[in-house]
Design a protein around this motif. Structure first.
Motif, PDB file in Angstrom:
ATOM      1  N   ASN A 222       0.802  -1.142  -0.010  1.00  0.00           N
ATOM      2  CA  ASN A 222      -0.058  -0.191  -0.037  1.00  0.00           C
ATOM      3  C   ASN A 222       0.866   1.247  -0.095  1.00  0.00           C
ATOM      4  N   GLN A 223       1.950   1.211  -0.388  1.00  0.00           N
ATOM      5  CA  GLN A 223       3.050   2.321  -0.098  1.00  0.00           C
ATOM      6  C   GLN A 223       2.742   3.201  -1.245  1.00  0.00           C
ATOM      7  N   LYS A 224       2.034   3.086  -2.326  1.00  0.00           N
ATOM      8  CA  LYS A 224       1.867   3.971  -3.410  1.00  0.00           C
ATOM      9  C   LYS A 224       0.302   4.270  -3.282  1.00  0.00           C
ATOM     10  N   ASN A 225      -0.645   3.780  -2.393  1.00  0.00           N
ATOM     11  CA  ASN A 225      -1.836   4.103  -2.193  1.00  0.00           C
ATOM     12  C   ASN A 225      -2.261   5.190  -1.435  1.00  0.00           C
ATOM     13  N   SER A 226      -3.114   5.995  -1.722  1.00  0.00           N
ATOM     14  CA  SER A 226      -3.467   7.201  -0.822  1.00  0.00           C
ATOM     15  C   SER A 226      -3.848   6.408   0.566  1.00  0.00           C
ATOM     16  N   GLY A 227      -3.770   7.457   1.628  1.00  0.00           N
ATOM     17  CA  GLY A 227      -3.765   6.675   2.667  1.00  0.00           C
ATOM     18  C   GLY A 227      -2.595   6.524   3.612  1.00  0.00           C
ATOM     19  N   PHE A 228      -1.628   5.996   2.679  1.00  0.00           N
ATOM     20  CA  PHE A 228      -0.223   5.430   3.210  1.00  0.00           C
ATOM     21  C   PHE A 228       0.807   6.045   2.295  1.00  0.00           C
ATOM     22  N   LEU A 229       0.879   6.997   1.682  1.00  0.00           N
ATOM     23  CA  LEU A 229       1.715   7.562   0.964  1.00  0.00           C
ATOM     24  C   LEU A 229       2.736   8.435   1.628  1.00  0.00           C
ATOM     25  N   PRO A 230       4.041   8.361   1.142  1.00  0.00           N
ATOM     26  CA  PRO A 230       4.857   8.938   2.156  1.00  0.00           C
ATOM     27  C   PRO A 230       4.840  10.510   2.245  1.00  0.00           C
ATOM     28  N   GLU A 231       4.129  11.182   1.356  1.00  0.00           N
ATOM     29  CA  GLU A 231       3.814  12.612   1.886  1.00  0.00           C
ATOM     30  C   GLU A 231       2.911  12.674   2.865  1.00  0.00           C
ATOM     31  N   GLU A 232       1.874  11.722   3.027  1.00  0.00           N
ATOM     32  CA  GLU A 232       0.867  11.750   3.750  1.00  0.00           C
ATOM     33  C   GLU A 232       1.445  11.262   5.310  1.00  0.00           C
ATOM     34  N   ARG A 233       2.523  10.331   5.244  1.00  0.00           N
ATOM     35  CA  ARG A 233       2.920   9.927   6.394  1.00  0.00           C
ATOM     36  C   ARG A 233       3.968  10.884   6.916  1.00  0.00           C
ATOM     37  N   ALA A 234       4.485  11.509   6.076  1.00  0.00           N
ATOM     38  CA  ALA A 234       5.317  12.661   6.654  1.00  0.00           C
ATOM     39  C   ALA A 234       4.665  13.728   7.191  1.00  0.00           C
ATOM     40  N   TRP A 235       3.628  14.190   6.933  1.00  0.00           N
ATOM     41  CA  TRP A 235       2.681  15.191   7.409  1.00  0.00           C
ATOM     42  C   TRP A 235       2.376  14.849   8.651  1.00  0.00           C
ATOM     43  N   MET A 236       1.824  13.520   8.974  1.00  0.00           N
ATOM     44  CA  MET A 236       1.566  12.999  10.184  1.00  0.00           C
ATOM     45  C   MET A 236       2.783  13.235  11.066  1.00  0.00           C
ATOM     46  N   THR A 237       3.972  12.696  10.749  1.00  0.00           N
ATOM     47  CA  THR A 237       5.248  12.617  11.826  1.00  0.00           C
ATOM     48  C   THR A 237       5.131  14.357  12.057  1.00  0.00           C
ATOM     49  N   LYS A 238       5.172  15.327  11.237  1.00  0.00           N
ATOM     50  CA  LYS A 238       5.291  16.539  11.597  1.00  0.00           C
ATOM     51  C   LYS A 238       4.278  17.190  12.458  1.00  0.00           C
ATOM     52  N   LEU A 239       3.237  16.595  12.192  1.00  0.00           N
ATOM     53  CA  LEU A 239       2.038  17.024  13.282  1.00  0.00           C
ATOM     54  C   LEU A 239       2.258  16.579  14.511  1.00  0.00           C
ATOM     55  N   LEU A 240       3.057  15.283  14.735  1.00  0.00           N
ATOM     56  CA  LEU A 240       2.996  14.707  16.014  1.00  0.00           C
ATOM     57  C   LEU A 240       4.465  14.685  16.445  1.00  0.00           C
ATOM     58  N   GLY A 241       5.306  15.465  15.696  1.00  0.00           N
ATOM     59  CA  GLY A 241       6.706  15.688  16.172  1.00  0.00           C
ATOM     60  C   GLY A 241       6.909  16.683  17.171  1.00  0.00           C
ATOM     61  N   THR A 242       8.060  16.901  18.140  1.00  0.00           N
ATOM     62  CA  THR A 242       8.470  17.651  19.086  1.00  0.00           C
ATOM     63  C   THR A 242       9.355  18.694  18.630  1.00  0.00           C
ATOM     64  N   GLU A 243      10.062  18.311  17.507  1.00  0.00           N
ATOM     65  CA  GLU A 243      11.209  19.459  16.928  1.00  0.00           C
ATOM     66  C   GLU A 243      10.616  20.791  16.532  1.00  0.00           C
ATOM     67  N   PRO A 244      11.405  21.774  16.742  1.00  0.00           N
ATOM     68  CA  PRO A 244      11.211  23.216  16.324  1.00  0.00           C
ATOM     69  C   PRO A 244      10.409  23.083  14.727  1.00  0.00           C
ATOM     70  N   GLY A 245       9.437  23.654  14.860  1.00  0.00           N
ATOM     71  CA  GLY A 245       8.490  23.885  13.819  1.00  0.00           C
ATOM     72  C   GLY A 245       7.475  22.868  13.534  1.00  0.00           C
ATOM     73  N   HIS A 246       7.349  21.665  14.407  1.00  0.00           N
ATOM     74  CA  HIS A 246       6.600  20.547  14.340  1.00  0.00           C
ATOM     75  C   HIS A 246       5.218  20.962  15.385  1.00  0.00           C
ATOM     76  N   ALA A 247       4.173  20.297  15.256  1.00  0.00           N
ATOM     77  CA  ALA A 247       2.970  20.893  15.942  1.00  0.00           C
ATOM     78  C   ALA A 247       2.931  20.404  17.068  1.00  0.00           C
ATOM     79  N   GLY A 248       3.653  19.179  17.569  1.00  0.00           N
ATOM     80  CA  GLY A 248       3.725  18.743  18.805  1.00  0.00           C
ATOM     81  C   GLY A 248       2.427  18.110  19.489  1.00  0.00           C
ATOM     82  N   LEU A 249       1.571  17.827  18.537  1.00  0.00           N
ATOM     83  CA  LEU A 249       0.150  17.039  19.086  1.00  0.00           C
ATOM     84  C   LEU A 249       0.793  15.571  19.488  1.00  0.00           C
ATOM     85  N   VAL A 250      -0.276  14.926  20.265  1.00  0.00           N
ATOM     86  CA  VAL A 250       0.010  13.497  20.588  1.00  0.00           C
ATOM     87  C   VAL A 250      -1.105  12.468  19.983  1.00  0.00           C
ATOM     88  N   ASP A 251      -0.788  11.606  19.497  1.00  0.00           N
ATOM     89  CA  ASP A 251      -1.898  10.388  18.819  1.00  0.00           C
ATOM     90  C   ASP A 251      -1.818   9.638  20.181  1.00  0.00           C
TER      91      ASP A 251
END
Length: 271
Positions: free
Chosen positions: A172-201
């Motif tokens: 499913n790595q080339k299918n919507s819902g698990f695309l690298p760009e989507e997953r990277a967006w989630m990582t940024k949303l949940l990340g704690t580095e500067p510029g990341h949103a720092g939310l929690v799953d």
């Protein structure tokens, strides 16, 4: 049994009338929920007003899509909110009925619960492009919201973040819902580095290693549900202070109201 201070449920209904025919309303009334976010109600105010303004003792607040039979979200609440916010972008996605926020503000605290339905890109390139536009808009909105208040966003995010979040991740790595760009967006949303949103799953905070038991959506094709070939698409995304109060999470599979399963998380705080 200890009663939780705050119980929050999320469920993509894939049509509120269809889900009601399968027992959703009766089930919702006995869950003990304090708030319940629902997505894809696929109904307008006239239908909801006649049958679904309340479930049990929870009062509903809704964002309807302009297009009949499409999208739409709701948020049911036991406690009357101090304010209700309908929509977030003032344009394309507000027309699709994707965001309702209830606020419970006091002199000492600002707190929101949000029901949100992220677009799916699985129907073609146009909808995938719309999904990316949505992600580009919702990210700064949530970042700004986090700067001024505590919140929990629940909903169908339509992204499986990690390989452990879906059965067949390799294919499913080339299918919507698990695309690298989507997953990277989630990582940024949940990340704690500067510029990341720092939310929690929140589910992953409670169950960091769960695989097959974490799925909340199954395709209607083949025997996906029977064989548990699923995806984790439904989330509680919270500011760190609220996420830290989460005590337990449960995915309800005893009855099937739609192609999604309800996700319930109990928190140790009061509205």
């Amino acid at each position: 049994m200890e009663v939780p201070l705050f119980r929050l449920v999320t469920l993509n209904l894939n049509g509120i009338r269809s889900a009601a025919d399968k027992g959703f309303v009766e089930w919702a009334a006995q869950t003990g929920a304090d708030c319940m976010g629902v997505q894809e109600i696929k109904a307008q105010a006239d239908v909801v007003g006649e049958r679904f303004t309340k479930v049990g003792d929870l009062d509903g607040h809704f964002h309807y899509a302009e297009k009949k039979g499409y999208s739409g979200v709701g948020l049911y609440s036991r406690k009357a909110p101090s304010d209700v916010i309908i929509g977030f972008d003032g344009g394309e996605f507000d027309g699709e009925g994707r965001y309702v926020e209830t606020r419970y503000d006091t002199a000492r605290r600002k707190l929101s619960v949000i029901s949100c339905y992220f677009p799916s890109g699985s129907s073609g390139e146009d909808r995938q492009a719309a999904k990316y536009r949505f992600l580009d808009l919702i990210y700064p909105h949530l970042l700004a919201l986090k700067a001024e208040r505590e919140f929990i966003l629940v909903g169908d995010i339509n992204i499986a973040h990690q390989a452990q979040d879906l059965k067949n991740w390799r294919s499913n790595q080339k299918n919507s819902g698990f695309l690298p760009e989507e997953r990277a967006w989630m990582t940024k949303l949940l990340g704690t580095e500067p510029g990341h949103a720092g939310l929690v799953d929140v589910y992953r905070r409670l169950h960091p290693d769960t695989t097959e038991a974490c799925y909340t959506w199954w395709s209607n094709r083949g025997q996906a549900y029977a064989n548990n070939v699923g995806w984790r698409l439904d989330y509680h995304l919270a500011t760190p202070k609220l996420a830290a109060t989460a005590r337990s999470a449960a995915i309800y599979k005893d009855r099937k109201f739609s192609d999604h399963a309800p996700l319930t998380i109990d928190y140790d705080f009061k509205l």
